[in-house]
Scaffold this motif. Structure first.
Motif, PDB file in Angstrom:
ATOM      1  N   THR A  31      -0.333  41.887  63.694  1.00 56.13           N
ATOM      2  CA  THR A  31       0.082  42.093  65.074  1.00 56.13           C
ATOM      3  C   THR A  31      -1.127  42.339  65.966  1.00 56.13           C
ATOM      4  O   THR A  31      -1.222  41.803  67.072  1.00 56.13           O
TER       5      THR A  31
ATOM      6  N   ASP B  50       5.462  37.013  66.687  1.00 59.03           N
ATOM      7  CA  ASP B  50       5.193  38.114  65.776  1.00 59.03           C
ATOM      8  C   ASP B  50       6.456  38.478  65.001  1.00 59.03           C
ATOM      9  O   ASP B  50       7.292  39.223  65.487  1.00 59.03           O
ATOM     10  N   GLU B  51       6.566  37.959  63.826  1.00 62.79           N
ATOM     11  CA  GLU B  51       7.749  38.184  62.979  1.00 62.79           C
ATOM     12  C   GLU B  51       9.034  38.014  63.789  1.00 62.79           C
ATOM     13  O   GLU B  51       9.846  38.927  63.874  1.00 62.79           O
TER      14      GLU B  51
HETATM   15 MG   LIG Z   1       3.172  43.756  63.027  1.00 61.71          MG
END
Ligand SMILES: [Mg+2]
Ligand SMILES: Nc1ncnc2c1ncn2[C@@H]1O[C@H](COP(=O)(O)OP(=O)(O)OP(=O)(O)O)[C@@H](O)[C@H]1O
Ligand code: SF4
Lengths: 433, 328
Positions: A63, A190-191
């Motif tokens: 991240t 991000d995910e």
């Molecule tokens: Mg993360």
């Protein structure tokens, strides 16, 4: 499918450290606290039109790398070139202009929409910020357009809803709509599906692929799930403790993982077939503290293949003793602990340790005899008792380099001729195995 | 054209209804408190607004038609709640006093909000040196007993500002600014870390746009609660100031605290009406405001909130097309 070769983003030697605030006293006397090295010297390239997967365990800095690319956290060092322009030190004004070109989709769709804004307001706000639409009605029309494009159709049903009225998957669609309404070229995801129900994950990923095709997007796709990365990504970068340890085309990574960490990650993917039982645990131990990463190769304390040059040090000895004691009977453990004394001095990373008590040597010898294959022992250069103390020396740590190996680049001494030669030299000079 | 205007109005009313949703949905205890408190408060508000009509006499009137009122007259006989030692009508003083109390409290709250909320927003969002200095200053203010602080301010301003209401309002405000500041700042600090705020930054929004559109609305929910609770407290502070002689001066307007202080000596000689009625007025208004505050607290504060559980009717087909299964 993969990129057409033109470099869109070029990251070079990027470092992002978070300073951890010391105590009040520390700040008073001007001592700066330690720093979490969330991204520690990362270099990579993103080519236009490709999907680069960034894979790693929690806390590996994925991240942070994504946020640093977008300038949401300041880079500590290094550079990011976006469309040929260095962007880590832009002025606020220039950065805001650049934001049209790169967007982010966060992990948690429930938290990434302002609960006080309707979908129309939220998705349309980027247009207002950048003055790209005249009047409310035009904003509304364009929002309706993009909502339909991300599968929230008919748009009228969603425009005046609040995020709390939508399901997780719908919220993530709205977030994606907000990200693409400015027509960016780069999307950091991000995910984006990890907090969604299994049933919607594939649909959202399909949507992202379709959008990539329609809008000529380039993705940095962050995930800890190697299984989805395989079908989604052109290339994959494996991240560990702020560094990229292996990077290359997806097929190469899956077919022939080089780095021991990649191998472990791949082994840990749950088997679809429950009858096939293969070891699927991640390597022993926890992800170390990114504020004080291990010497040498950060992965060495957990690496089953680590050897002479990988950076063995005092903290590994502490871990070894603790592991040994955890598997012992109460009485034996107490005896040994009494004769070794406090392990705290070992917390300071060093390649030399001096421990009081002559019994320590016997304990170490016993531990070694019990498990001679333990990689730790390859790192020990010398153990000597002298005037009631035991002195332990480890080989000097060598930091691994990201080197090409076959189709991929990998940061591991096993693929570095020089390191292998050095290890061979040490093996001959060290205490006999 | 007209259609879109109506549509927009409708959209806006949806927003308002949503904001007031939790209040309309309040059930049980909270609902009872909220409505009782609102009722009591409303009576006082009406009294204040219609004081010129409702009050039999002026607040400092001691004669009518050339005839001086009786001193300390019993309740009844032309003066429903009796008269005071200065021959003023107790009922009139209470009605006009309502106006003073509400004016001061309203002003004090407005000042407190206007100063405390923006300071809290800015300090919380930007942090840094300004934040630290502001926190230090506000905490220092917190350390003083509120009444003492109010007396000092009233004393300092009393000579230069002619409006007694304004002086009292400013004196009371000083003690509330730190509260708004603290609550808002702390809330901003947690909201600041929300992904939607970071998303707004990623979209290129300027800091003040983020504060206005993303932080403010999610932070102000708690403010009405503190404001109403503070209003109750402000009534007490104002009457205490009046009781001690630092509040609204007798020449400037009627004030319950002052009346109670004058009535102290009456009580010893069996004259109960001059003290009891203003005292009751204070208690009633404070109770009303507190009930509203606590009621709001229970309905708005998400930690305490217990939404009423609606019955789910499985037989009726759902018209909501919003399940994932139906998604394209
Ligand atoms: Mg993360
Ligand atoms: N704002 C912050 N301040 C201090 N440390 C931080 C901050 N954000 C992240 N970190 C630390 O930086 C390291 C990397 O965090 P990051 O969130 O980038 O990891 P990640 O790979 O995205 O993990 P996850 O899979 O859990 O999302 C972690 O050790 C984390 O504790
Ligand atoms: S360099 Fe390679 S072998 Fe050595 S510890 Fe790291 S991953 Fe393991």
């Amino acid at each position: 499918m993969s990129g057409n070769g033109e470099v869109l983003v070029k990251v070079d030697g990027l470092k992002t450290y978070y300073s951890i605030r010391g105590s009040f006293l520390d700040r008073l006397v001007g001592r700066t606290g330690a720093a979490v090295r969330a991204v520690d010297d990362v270099s990579l390239e993103l080519r236009k039109g490709e999907v680069l997967g960034l894979v790693g365990e929690s806390g590996s800095g994925k991240t942070t790398l994504g946020r640093t690319l977008l300038g949401l956290v300041p880079a500590t060092d290094g550079s990011v070139e976006f469309e040929g322009r260095e962007i880590t030190r832009l002025s606020e004004h220039d950065r805001r202009l650049m934001r049209r070109r790169m967007q982010i989709v966060f992990q948690d769709p429930h938290a990434s929409l302002n609960p006080a804004m309707t979908i129309a307001q939220a998705v349309g706000h980027p247009l207002e910020i950048h003055g790209l639409a005249k009047g409310r009605e035009e904003v509304r029309l364009r929002v309706a357009d993009v909502l339909e494009r991300v599968g929230l159709a008919p748009a009228e049903q969603y425009l005046d809803k609040y995020p709390s009225d939508l399901s997780g998957g719908q919220k993530q669609r709205a977030v994606i709509a907000r990200a693409i309404i400015l027509n960016p070229v780069l999307l950091v995801a991000d995910e984006p599906v990890s907090m969604l129900d299994m049933s919607v994950r594939a649909k959202i990923l399909e949507l992202m692929l379709a959008l990539k095709h329609d809008f000529d997007l380039t993705y940095l796709y962050i995930t800890h799930d190697l299984a989805t990365a395989k079908f989604f990504c052109d290339r994959i970068a494996i991240m560990y403790l702020g560094r990229i340890v292996e990077i290359g085309p997806s097929e190469a990574i899956y077919e022939d993982p080089k780095h021991p960490y990649t191998q472990a990650l791949l082994r840990a993917i749950p088997e679809p077939d429950p009858r096939r039982t293969i070891p699927r645990d991640l390597p022993r131990g926890e992800v170390p503290d990114a504020a004080r990463p291990p010497l040498g190769c950060s992965f060495h304390p957990r690496c089953p293949k680590a050897f002479e040059v990988c950076g063995w040090e005092s903290r590994d000895l502490k871990e070894l003793l603790e592991r040994r004691w955890a598997g012992m009977e109460e009485a034996g453990f107490e005896d040994e602990q009494a004769s070794v004394g406090s392990l705290e001095p070992l917390d300071d990373p060093a390649t030399h340790a001096r421990m009081p008590g002559g019994a320590v040597k016997a304990i170490l010898d016993e531990a070694r005899a019990e498990d001679p294959a333990e990689p730790f022992w390859t790192g020990v250069r010398r153990i000597e008792s002298a005037d009631g103390h035991v002195e332990i020396d480890w080989h000097e740590p060598v930091a691994p380099r990201l080197l090409p190996s076959g189709q991929v680049e990998v940061e591991c001494h096993l693929y570095d001729e020089e390191a292998l030669a050095e290890a061979e030299k040490r093996r001959r000079s060290g205490i006999p195995r | 054209m007209a259609a879109t205007a109506i549509e927009r109005l409708h959209r806006r009313s949806l927003g308002i209804r949503r904001a007031l949703g939790p209040i309309a949905e309040a059930r049980g205890m909270a609902r009872g408190m909220l409505w009782t408190g609102a009722g009591i408060t409303l009576v006082f508000v009406l009294l204040a607004i219609f004081a010129p009509v409702l009050s039999p006499y002026g607040f400092d009137q001691y004669q009518a038609g050339g005839r001086r009122f009786a001193q300390l007259a019993h309740p009844g006989h032309g003066h429903i709640l009796g008269t005071t030692v200065q021959s003023t009508d107790v009922l009139s003083r209470i009605v006009w006093g309502t106006q003073t109390e509400l004016e001061v409290v309203g002003l004090a709250l407005a000042f407190g909000l206007v100063i405390g909320v923006p300071l809290g927003l800015i300090a919380g969002y930007f942090g840094g040196l300004f934040d630290r200095a502001a926190v230090l200053f506000m905490d220092a203010m917190f350390a003083f007993p509120p009444l003492l602080l109010a007396i000092v301010i009233a004393f300092l301003l009393g000579s230069s500002v002619s409006s007694g209401v304004l002086v009292a309002a400013l004196a009371i405000t000083i003690t509330y600014v730190p509260q708004y500041f603290r609550v808002v700042r702390n809330h901003v600090i947690s909201v600041r870390e929300e992904p939607y705020v970071e998303a707004a930054r990623a979209l290129g929004a300027k800091p003040f746009t983020i504060l206005r559109k993303y932080v403010f609305f999610n932070v102000v929910q708690n403010v009405p609660v503190i404001a109403t609770l503070n209003a109750a407290d402000a009534v007490l502070t104002l009457t205490a100031l009046g009781f001690l002689g630092y509040g609204v001066q007798p020449t400037q307007g009627a004030e319950w605290g002052y009346d109670v202080s004058r009535a102290v000596s009456d009580a010893a000689s069996g004259i109960w009406w001059t003290g009891l009625f203003p005292g009751l007025a204070i208690v009633l208004l404070v109770t009303g405001l507190t009930l509203v505050g606590e009621g709001l607290n229970e309905t708005i504060n998400p930690v305490l909130r217990k939404r009423s559980i609606r019955r789910v009717d499985f037989a009726a087909p759902s018209l909501e097309p919003s399940t994932e299964i139906l998604e394209p």
